[in-house]
Design a protein around this motif. Structure first.
Motif, short mmCIF file in Angstrom:
data_model
loop_
_atom_site.label_atom_id
_atom_site.label_comp_id
_atom_site.label_asym_id
_atom_site.label_seq_id
_atom_site.Cartn_x
_atom_site.Cartn_y
_atom_site.Cartn_z
N THR A 8 18.15 -6.40 2.13
CA THR A 8 17.26 -6.56 3.10
C THR A 8 17.18 -7.25 4.64
OG1 THR A 8 15.78 -8.35 2.21
CG2 THR A 8 15.33 -5.68 1.87
N LYS A 67 8.57 0.06 -3.77
CA LYS A 67 9.03 -0.67 -2.89
C LYS A 67 9.48 -2.10 -3.57
CE LYS A 67 7.88 -3.83 1.11
NZ LYS A 67 6.17 -3.65 2.15
N SER A 68 9.74 -2.76 -4.27
CA SER A 68 9.14 -4.09 -5.52
C SER A 68 11.00 -4.11 -5.33
CB SER A 68 8.54 -3.90 -6.49
OG SER A 68 9.21 -5.78 -6.81
N ASN A 122 18.06 -1.42 5.81
CA ASN A 122 16.93 -0.52 5.73
C ASN A 122 16.39 0.24 4.70
OD1 ASN A 122 15.59 -1.94 8.22
ND2 ASN A 122 17.16 -0.51 9.77
N TYR A 123 15.18 0.62 4.37
CA TYR A 123 15.08 1.76 3.33
C TYR A 123 13.79 2.68 3.92
CZ TYR A 123 11.97 -1.63 1.65
OH TYR A 123 10.74 -2.44 0.89
N THR A 124 13.81 4.30 3.65
CA THR A 124 12.59 4.70 2.83
C THR A 124 12.03 4.94 2.18
OG1 THR A 124 14.27 6.62 4.01
CG2 THR A 124 13.39 5.19 6.20
N ILE A 125 11.12 5.16 1.90
CA ILE A 125 10.62 5.73 0.84
C ILE A 125 10.16 7.06 0.51
CG2 ILE A 125 9.16 5.67 -1.96
CD1 ILE A 125 9.51 2.17 -1.06
N GLU A 178 4.02 3.54 -5.18
CA GLU A 178 4.70 3.12 -4.53
C GLU A 178 4.87 1.77 -3.93
OE1 GLU A 178 4.79 3.83 0.35
OE2 GLU A 178 2.69 4.10 -0.92
N ALA A 179 3.85 0.90 -4.91
CA ALA A 179 4.19 -0.37 -4.15
C ALA A 179 5.50 -0.62 -5.46
CB ALA A 179 3.02 -0.90 -5.32
N VAL A 224 15.00 7.55 -2.51
CA VAL A 224 14.78 5.95 -1.47
C VAL A 224 16.33 5.94 -0.96
CG1 VAL A 224 15.33 3.58 -2.07
CG2 VAL A 224 13.65 4.99 -3.35
N CYS A 249 13.06 -1.90 -4.58
CA CYS A 249 13.92 -1.89 -3.09
C CYS A 249 14.71 -3.46 -2.68
CB CYS A 249 13.55 -1.22 -1.92
SG CYS A 249 13.56 0.15 -1.85
N GLU A 250 13.49 -4.29 -2.69
CA GLU A 250 13.11 -5.75 -2.33
C GLU A 250 14.55 -5.98 -2.69
OE1 GLU A 250 11.77 -7.29 1.11
OE2 GLU A 250 11.14 -4.87 1.65
#
Length: 80
Positions: free
Chosen positions: A70, A60-61, A74-77, A56-57, A6, A63-64
């Motif tokens: 946020t 993402k969770s 920004n973030y990238t995975i 991935e889900a 991430v 990160c959020e």
């Protein structure tokens, strides 16, 4: 097992005083021609299952909820 990376960066328009300090330090060390320095964070994670979509889900969770603010970041995975 799935590895995730991430990368969290500040959104465009958000002031980055640490990036400015790094830019100044690089200049003081005679690294000329360097500008627009922005700092960020990198998180390397190991997810202990083989379902790539779920991994991935989950990331993402993460990160959020924790890894990124946020409102200003920004973030990238990337999964491998």
């Amino acid at each position: 097992m799935i590895k995730a990376r991430v990368v969290v960066t500040l959104k465009n328009g958000v002031l980055d005083p640490q990036g400015k300090a790094i830019e100044g330090a690089l200049s003081a060390l005679d690294f000329s021609g360097v500008g627009g320095v922005r700092q960020g964070k990198v998180f390397d994670l190991v997810i202990d299952h083989d379902d790539k979509a779920k991994a991935e889900a989950d990331v993402k969770s993460m990160c959020e909820k924790l890894l990124a603010n946020t409102v200003i970041e920004n973030y990238t995975i990337a999964l491998s």
